[in-house]
Design a protein around this motif. Structure first.
Motif: not given
Length: 149
Positions: A11, A40, A43, A61, A70, A73, A88
């Motif tokens: 992302a 985002g 995503l 990310l 981010g 997210c 992540i």
């Protein structure tokens, strides 16, 4: 390592950074399928459409993205029962210690500062995937959270 095949979701809103990441990944010994989203909102839409069985193995990310950043997210992902266990790896140009600390507390697996050098990028991507896979993508101790090329 070569027998593993990762499904990676990147992302990142910067198309050049995405291309750079894709090329670097292709030159590592890691076998992977790479999927990309560019903000985002994309995503979260992408992840919501997935079932528990077909989520990516890991999400790289970026923090600075339009529409939803981010930090927003990762908060949403970790609060979502279906997505909470998604590993992540933060992949960002900044290395602000307060942000790094916040992301560690929010449950990110690792933090990588984007290197500008292609060979360092290859090295850090391969290192991140092999290290994370060896640890079953569990968050390491704080001292090992930031990965260096």
């Amino acid at each position: 390592m070569n027998q593993l095949n990762f499904n990676i979701l990147l992302a990142d809103d910067d198309v050049d950074d995405c291309d750079f990441f894709k090329e670097a990944l292709e030159e590592t010994s890691v076998k992977a399928n790479l999927f990309m989203v560019h903000d985002g909102v994309q995503l979260m839409d992408y992840l919501e459409k997935k079932t528990q069985d077909n989520l990516p193995d890991v999400l790289f990310l970026d923090l600075n993205m339009p529409r939803k950043n981010g930090l927003e997210c990762i908060s949403e992902i970790k609060q979502n029962k279906k997505l909470a266990e998604l590993p992540i790896i933060i992949f960002s140009t900044s290395l602000d210690s307060e942000i790094v600390e916040t992301l560690f507390k929010k449950g990110a697996s690792y933090y990588i500062r984007k290197p500008g050098d292609f060979s360092k990028l290859k090295k850090v991507i391969e290192n991140a995937l092999t290290t994370a896979a060896a640890e079953n993508f569990k968050q390491p101790a704080r001292a090992s959270f930031v990965l260096q090329p």
